[in-house]
Design an enzyme around this catalytic site. Structure first.
Site, PDB file in Angstrom:
ATOM      1  N   CYS A   1      34.630  37.671  21.585  1.00 20.50           N
ATOM      2  CA  CYS A   1      35.272  35.987  21.660  1.00 20.50           C
ATOM      3  C   CYS A   1      34.437  35.601  23.007  1.00 20.50           C
ATOM      4  O   CYS A   1      35.128  35.972  24.264  1.00 20.50           O
ATOM      5  CB  CYS A   1      36.608  36.148  21.808  1.00 20.50           C
ATOM      6  SG  CYS A   1      37.505  36.592  20.494  1.00 20.50           S
TER       7      CYS A   1
ATOM      8  N   GLY B   1      29.302  26.522  24.489  1.00 18.48           N
ATOM      9  CA  GLY B   1      28.864  27.484  23.571  1.00 18.48           C
ATOM     10  C   GLY B   1      27.466  27.938  24.522  1.00 18.48           C
ATOM     11  O   GLY B   1      27.469  29.062  25.118  1.00 18.48           O
TER      12      GLY B   1
ATOM     13  N   GLU C   1      24.563  33.423  18.822  1.00 16.49           N
ATOM     14  CA  GLU C   1      24.058  34.550  19.842  1.00 16.49           C
ATOM     15  C   GLU C   1      22.833  33.794  20.643  1.00 16.49           C
ATOM     16  O   GLU C   1      21.942  34.371  20.635  1.00 16.49           O
ATOM     17  CB  GLU C   1      23.894  35.579  19.159  1.00 16.49           C
ATOM     18  CG  GLU C   1      24.955  36.405  18.695  1.00 16.49           C
ATOM     19  CD  GLU C   1      24.690  37.895  18.393  1.00 16.49           C
ATOM     20  OE1 GLU C   1      24.082  38.693  19.403  1.00 16.49           O
ATOM     21  OE2 GLU C   1      25.241  38.448  17.366  1.00 16.49           O
TER      22      GLU C   1
END
Length: 408
Positions: free
Chosen positions: A128, A135, A388
């Site tokens: 998390c 972000g 990612e």
């Protein structure tokens, strides 16, 4: 150092063929059902655990492959089967990498086995990091961890989002701010043990693709964890923060934070996932083009189709080579002086989006329906340029590494 070779050894080929068989026989037949259900495919994960694919031992063997090709090879084959189900199978790995990258030997030995459980009692884990307002901009993270020295506990408050397995995980790895003045350098990672009070699942997201993978918010409301749950330990954290403060006073170099250490280790693996999805779509399109007839001949006889397929295969092979290079460099301690990890993730993810779109085009109207898998593959591929580290962030990392400048 392992000698570089372009050829997989016999053991790697055996593992690849075993994984391919599981992907073809177990994952693919279940793909459409779980995509429609938008639920975690526990029965498939259970089957993966029974045969030894979903296990700490399997991933450890691939992770420590001296050639560096074990993990990317495994990711490509599983995601060739289906991206959503494969992510449910490998999603725990990101949390495991977070512990491997930042934890002590004792923490690694204690927590990673609990992330997987066993074949009779399967568990999953969640990493998390992202937040509603943080972000790509990890410096804007608001989740706070405050040390209660009297009790040797950390108190964590905040909300995480886009967490794979968030809320349903047995073990959560949470990145939080411990020194707000240091920005992204003031972050640390924490283990949240199973059953910890104050952790709950927020919104579960209904997604465009990878719908068999559970993605949700994780809410942390005065979550208390023992001091031993700080990955790396407090002494190491204090030393790192002291160096960061000194560098800040000097106006100097950047210090890597906990989340970035995890992402750097996992980017080539994400690239391999994208290669698997692209390869799957390409193979469907190739087979279709060889059998679909228009004007009395297979459509692959037309240069417009044949050239597309040539470009698709060329891009897939180029992406795989970039992934393999980065993976080989990482395992052999070669520094990413040109951001080779980000290069591999960038090119492979963009390739997956392009190739799956071309596959839909080659299948025409059929490609746009759920009767053919390329529609699902195209939806799934969109995630690779986002999670990612977006493609834009990868380009930023590459540009900064090449230039040595703080490009914004």
């Amino acid at each position: 150092m392992a000698e570089f070779t372009m050829e997989l050894n016999d053991e790697q080929k055996e593992v690849r063929d075993w994984l391919h068989g599981f992907a073809a026989d177990v994952i693919r037949p279940a793909a459409a059902e779980w995509d429609e259900r938008e639920e975690t495919p526990w029965p498939v994960i259970q089957e993966a655990a029974k045969v030894g694919i979903y296990s700490l031992d399997f991933y450890a063997q691939q992770y420590f492959d001296p050639t560096g090709l074990g993990i990317p090879m495994a990711m490509e084959e599983l995601f060739w089967g289906d991206a959503g189900i494969a992510l449910s199978i490998v999603g725990t790995g990101l949390a495991a990498v977070g512990v491997l990258a930042n934890g002590t030997e004792e923490q690694i030995g204690t927590w990673i086995p609990q992330m997987y459980g066993d074949a009779s009692d399967v568990k999953v884990a969640a990493f998390c990091s992202s937040e509603p307002d943080a972000g790509s901009d990890v410096a804007s993270m608001r989740t706070r961890a405050v040390y209660d020295e009297a009790k040797d506990e950390w108190v964590i408050n905040g909300t995480k989002t886009w967490a794979t397995n968030g809320g349903i995980a047995n073990v959560h790895v949470v990145v939080a701010v411990v020194d707000a003045e240091l920005g992204s350098k003031g972050h640390a990672s924490f283990i949240i043990p199973p059953g910890t009070e104050g952790l709950s699942q927020g919104q579960k997201f209904k997604k465009h693709g990878i719908r068999a993978s559970h993605t949700a918010e994780v809410i942390l409301d005065s979550v208390r964890v023992p001091g031993s749950c700080l990955l790396g330990g407090k002494e190491k954290l204090d030393e790192r923060l002291a160096r960061a403060r000194e560098k800040a006073r000097q106006g100097g170099e950047r210090v890597k934070n906990a989340a970035m250490a995890t992402f750097e280790a996992s980017r080539p693996a994400v690239g391999a996932m994208a290669v698997g999805t692209a390869r799957a779509a390409y193979e469907v399109a190739l087979d279709y083009a060889k059998t679909r007839e228009q004007f009395g001949r297979p459509i692959i006889d037309n240069q417009g189709v044949a050239f597309q397929l040539a470009d698709m295969r060329t891009s897939i092979d180029a992406a795989r080579l970039l992934v393999w290079r980065a993976s080989w460099m990482a395992v052999n301690g070669k520094p990413f002086t040109a951001a080779e990890g980000s290069m591999s993730k960038l090119f492979a993810s963009e390739t997956a989006k392009k190739v799956t779109a071309q596959a839909v085009q080659i299948l025409g109207g059929n490609g746009y329906t759920r009767e053919y898998p390329v529609e699902r593959m195209h939806r799934d591929a969109a995630i690779y340029t986002i999670f990612e580290g977006t493609s834009e962030i990868q380009r930023l990392v590459i540009a900064r590494t090449l230039s040595g400048m703080t490009i914004r």
